[in-house]
Motif scaffolding. Structure first.
Motif, mmCIF file in Angstrom:
data_model
loop_
_atom_site.group_PDB
_atom_site.id
_atom_site.type_symbol
_atom_site.label_atom_id
_atom_site.label_comp_id
_atom_site.label_asym_id
_atom_site.label_seq_id
_atom_site.Cartn_x
_atom_site.Cartn_y
_atom_site.Cartn_z
ATOM 1 N N ARG A 5 0.778 -1.008 -0.064
ATOM 2 C CA ARG A 5 -0.204 0.071 -0.064
ATOM 3 C C ARG A 5 0.889 1.301 0.128
ATOM 4 N NH1 ARG A 5 -5.294 -1.350 1.583
ATOM 5 N NH2 ARG A 5 -5.891 0.887 2.496
ATOM 6 N N VAL A 6 0.909 1.963 -1.101
ATOM 7 C CA VAL A 6 1.619 3.185 -1.235
ATOM 8 C C VAL A 6 0.715 4.608 -1.064
ATOM 9 C CG1 VAL A 6 3.075 4.489 -2.831
ATOM 10 C CG2 VAL A 6 3.075 2.119 -2.927
ATOM 11 N N LEU A 7 0.955 5.104 0.305
ATOM 12 C CA LEU A 7 0.261 6.517 0.503
ATOM 13 C C LEU A 7 0.726 7.587 -0.403
ATOM 14 C CD1 LEU A 7 -2.087 7.841 2.048
ATOM 15 C CD2 LEU A 7 -0.313 8.277 3.786
ATOM 16 N N VAL A 8 -0.048 8.239 -1.424
ATOM 17 C CA VAL A 8 0.213 9.215 -2.155
ATOM 18 C C VAL A 8 -0.290 10.277 -1.699
ATOM 19 C CG1 VAL A 8 0.476 10.219 -4.530
ATOM 20 C CG2 VAL A 8 0.284 7.647 -4.186
ATOM 21 N N VAL A 9 0.527 11.391 -1.169
ATOM 22 C CA VAL A 9 -0.078 12.660 -0.629
ATOM 23 C C VAL A 9 0.318 14.008 -1.215
ATOM 24 C CG1 VAL A 9 0.278 14.005 1.485
ATOM 25 C CG2 VAL A 9 0.513 11.754 1.712
ATOM 26 N N PHE A 10 -0.743 14.618 -1.451
ATOM 27 C CA PHE A 10 -0.539 15.992 -2.115
ATOM 28 C C PHE A 10 -1.929 17.014 -1.459
ATOM 29 C CE2 PHE A 10 -2.300 12.942 -5.256
ATOM 30 C CZ PHE A 10 -3.565 13.652 -5.609
ATOM 31 N N GLY A 11 -1.621 18.344 -2.000
ATOM 32 C CA GLY A 11 -2.528 19.217 -1.500
ATOM 33 C C GLY A 11 -2.867 20.486 -2.450
ATOM 34 N N ILE A 85 -1.960 7.831 8.117
ATOM 35 C CA ILE A 85 -0.851 6.968 7.947
ATOM 36 C C ILE A 85 -1.068 5.547 8.752
ATOM 37 C CG2 ILE A 85 1.670 6.336 8.696
ATOM 38 C CD1 ILE A 85 2.096 9.412 7.585
ATOM 39 N N ARG A 86 -1.785 6.005 9.985
ATOM 40 C CA ARG A 86 -2.130 4.865 10.914
ATOM 41 C C ARG A 86 -3.173 4.153 10.557
ATOM 42 N NH1 ARG A 86 -3.673 7.629 15.332
ATOM 43 N NH2 ARG A 86 -1.679 8.322 15.886
ATOM 44 N N SER A 87 -4.197 4.594 9.800
ATOM 45 C CA SER A 87 -5.270 3.967 9.665
ATOM 46 C C SER A 87 -5.224 3.148 7.893
ATOM 47 C CB SER A 87 -6.495 4.894 9.613
ATOM 48 O OG SER A 87 -6.483 6.072 8.459
ATOM 49 N N SER A 88 -4.201 3.752 7.281
ATOM 50 C CA SER A 88 -4.250 3.418 5.890
ATOM 51 C C SER A 88 -3.449 2.166 5.585
ATOM 52 C CB SER A 88 -3.478 4.406 4.950
ATOM 53 O OG SER A 88 -2.377 4.491 5.318
ATOM 54 N N GLY A 89 -2.615 1.795 6.867
ATOM 55 C CA GLY A 89 -1.870 0.732 6.839
ATOM 56 C C GLY A 89 -0.591 0.677 5.676
ATOM 57 N N CYS A 90 -0.294 1.845 5.371
ATOM 58 C CA CYS A 90 0.591 2.030 4.108
ATOM 59 C C CYS A 90 1.965 1.633 4.528
ATOM 60 C CB CYS A 90 0.609 3.495 3.717
ATOM 61 S SG CYS A 90 1.021 4.597 4.708
ATOM 62 N N GLN A 91 2.787 0.940 3.536
ATOM 63 C CA GLN A 91 4.252 0.764 3.782
ATOM 64 C C GLN A 91 5.376 1.933 3.147
ATOM 65 O OE1 GLN A 91 1.617 -2.097 2.701
ATOM 66 N NE2 GLN A 91 2.885 -3.957 3.123
ATOM 67 N N LEU A 92 4.566 2.699 2.268
ATOM 68 C CA LEU A 92 5.570 3.757 1.601
ATOM 69 C C LEU A 92 4.808 4.960 1.607
ATOM 70 C CD1 LEU A 92 8.194 4.461 0.176
ATOM 71 C CD2 LEU A 92 7.091 3.932 -2.047
ATOM 72 N N VAL A 93 5.176 6.219 1.916
ATOM 73 C CA VAL A 93 4.544 7.561 1.797
ATOM 74 C C VAL A 93 5.308 8.087 0.771
ATOM 75 C CG1 VAL A 93 3.922 9.569 2.803
ATOM 76 C CG2 VAL A 93 3.592 7.563 4.195
ATOM 77 N N ALA A 109 5.457 10.586 8.378
ATOM 78 C CA ALA A 109 5.916 9.233 8.085
ATOM 79 C C ALA A 109 6.990 9.096 8.761
ATOM 80 C CB ALA A 109 6.281 9.295 6.452
ATOM 81 N N TYR A 110 8.071 9.904 8.848
ATOM 82 C CA TYR A 110 8.981 9.671 9.699
ATOM 83 C C TYR A 110 8.868 9.591 11.054
ATOM 84 C CZ TYR A 110 13.333 10.971 12.357
ATOM 85 O OH TYR A 110 14.390 11.101 13.303
ATOM 86 N N TYR A 111 7.890 10.261 11.613
ATOM 87 C CA TYR A 111 7.654 10.111 12.998
ATOM 88 C C TYR A 111 6.935 8.443 13.164
ATOM 89 C CZ TYR A 111 8.017 14.916 14.500
ATOM 90 O OH TYR A 111 8.553 16.101 14.696
ATOM 91 N N SER A 112 6.377 8.033 12.016
ATOM 92 C CA SER A 112 5.784 6.962 12.096
ATOM 93 C C SER A 112 6.534 5.692 11.578
ATOM 94 C CB SER A 112 4.459 6.786 11.362
ATOM 95 O OG SER A 112 3.601 7.589 11.623
ATOM 96 N N GLN A 113 7.941 6.042 11.063
ATOM 97 C CA GLN A 113 8.776 5.075 10.801
ATOM 98 C C GLN A 113 8.418 4.341 9.564
ATOM 99 O OE1 GLN A 113 10.897 2.989 14.022
ATOM 100 N NE2 GLN A 113 10.690 4.532 15.351
ATOM 101 N N ILE A 114 7.767 5.115 8.917
ATOM 102 C CA ILE A 114 7.323 4.617 7.497
ATOM 103 C C ILE A 114 8.461 5.167 6.307
ATOM 104 C CG2 ILE A 114 5.734 4.611 5.791
ATOM 105 C CD1 ILE A 114 4.853 2.673 8.196
ATOM 106 N N PRO A 115 8.899 4.368 5.506
ATOM 107 C CA PRO A 115 9.660 4.884 4.286
ATOM 108 C C PRO A 115 9.040 5.813 3.466
ATOM 109 C CG PRO A 115 9.684 2.357 4.333
ATOM 110 C CD PRO A 115 8.740 2.738 5.349
ATOM 111 N N ILE A 116 9.981 6.901 2.789
ATOM 112 C CA ILE A 116 9.349 8.031 2.353
ATOM 113 C C ILE A 116 9.964 8.023 0.957
ATOM 114 C CG2 ILE A 116 9.195 10.811 2.295
ATOM 115 C CD1 ILE A 116 10.044 10.250 5.472
#
Length: 369
Positions: A5-11, A85-93, A109-116
């Motif tokens: 699961r790849v979380l794609v963030v933009f705004g 990030i917590r609810s999505s279960g993502c492995q990459l942001v 993502a860094y605070y959650s220790q998820i790769p960026i």
């Protein structure tokens, strides 16, 4: 390994234009599942892009509020994305570029220790106030990113010079990919009825925070002077909705012959007006990449740019914001055919239109898929 699961963030609208092609490639790649989160740092302009590309966000934080400070926006984005990030279960942001959304997305993502993964990594001016706050946003992201997707060789070398040697990949710029979706041979728009096709159209944007006030006033005065003196020229200026910009543009440019002040244009209209214009006048970042891909010279309303490749290639020229210089540089491109030819035919350094595919392949390799 199960589906990643790849979380794609933009705004913002520019982020959306550049991340949308990547989302579409992720959607059709086995083993990867994109989860899209928008912060709506820009609301209406963001929604226009989502509609064009047929993207429905999985999460919409809807954080846009009139007059909020950078600090207020930053806190809202950070706390909102922590929950996503917590609810999505993502492995990459994946974040893009240098906005507040991108910076806070990387920090969450860094605070959650998820790769960026940082799309459009390595752009630098090394002046923390030019552009502000974007320069420091992207430098901060560069400190925590695990995958650096550099759009050009030069941006990759800048990362290497900062000891970001591991996982730096030169991919091209995804904005070139987006042109495949937006350029239309039979483009139609209500503004076309107001424009004279026999005239030279100048497409203009100006919105950057560091140009508010007197710099913007000086540019507008140069534009008004060119329009008054030359009947063979028309300006197309989609005005940013910030009230200060709307007010100043109205005072100096409103009601002037051959200057068309419009509401912000969607991405399809923006790209197609650029494709049909004579040259572009802008302080935007993304347009410095888009316009050269369409063979259009770009006069950059800044003293320096984080896209020096375009300057070196000859597609861009940084001209600042002083009235006399802006006037003179526009006149050169209107009168000097050789100067215009050299800029319009210069080699585009920003990629081959397959940046999204390159990025997705690197992600697959990162997860051993």
């Amino acid at each position: 390994m199960e589906e990643v699961r790849v979380l794609v963030v933009f705004g913002t609208r520019p982020e959306a234009i550049k991340m949308a092609p990547l989302v579409k490639v992720l959607e059709r790649t086995p083993g990867l599942r994109p989860v899209v989160c928008v912060t709506a740092q820009h609301r209406e302009m963001l929604d226009q892009v989502l509609e064009v590309f047929g993207i429905k966000p999985d999460y919409d934080l809807d954080l846009m509020k009139p007059g909020q400070s950078l600090a207020e926006l930053s806190v809202s984005v950070l706390t909102g994305l922590e929950k996503v990030i917590r609810s999505s279960g993502c492995q990459l942001v994946l974040v893009h570029g240098d906005t507040t959304t991108a910076f806070m997305g990387a920090l969450a993502a860094y605070y959650s220790q998820i790769p960026i993964g940082h799309v459009e990594a390595g752009l630098r001016t090394y002046d923390k106030y030019a552009p502000y706050p974007e320069e420091m946003n992207r430098e901060f992201i560069g400190r925590v990113a695990d995958l650096h997707f550099a759009p050009t060789v030069q941006s990759g070398l800048q990362l290497a010079a900062e000891n970001r040697i591991a996982n730096v990949h030169v991919t091209g710029n995804t904005v070139i990919d987006s042109l495949q979706w937006t350029i239309q041979e039979k483009f139609n728009h209500p503004l076309l009825a107001k424009l004279d096709k026999s005239r030279k159209w100048i497409f203009m944007t100006m919105h950057r925070r560091e140009n508010w006030g007197n710099p913007m006033k000086e540019v507008f005065e140069a534009v008004a002077r060119i329009a008054a003196e030359r009947e063979d020229v028309e300006f197309i200026y989609p005005v940013h909705p910030n009230p200060e910009i709307v007010k100043l543009a109205g005072e100096i440019l409103g009601g002037k012959a051959r200057i068309h002040l419009t509401e912000p244009l969607d991405v399809v209209a923006t790209h197609n007006f650029m494709a049909r214009c004579h040259f572009v006048l802008t302080d935007s970042g993304g347009i410095q990449e888009e316009a050269p891909s369409l063979g259009k010279p770009v006069l950059v309303l800044r003293e320096k740019t984080e896209r020096p490749e375009g300057v070196e290639a000859g597609t861009l020229r940084c001209i600042g914001t002083r009235t006399e210089r802006v006037y003179r540089e526009m006149a050169i491109l209107l009168d000097d055919k050789e100067a215009y030819r050299m800029m319009s035919e210069a080699s585009n350094p920003f990629g081959d239109g397959y940046a999204s595919e390159h990025i997705v392949q690197i992600i697959l390799e990162f997860f051993d898929l």
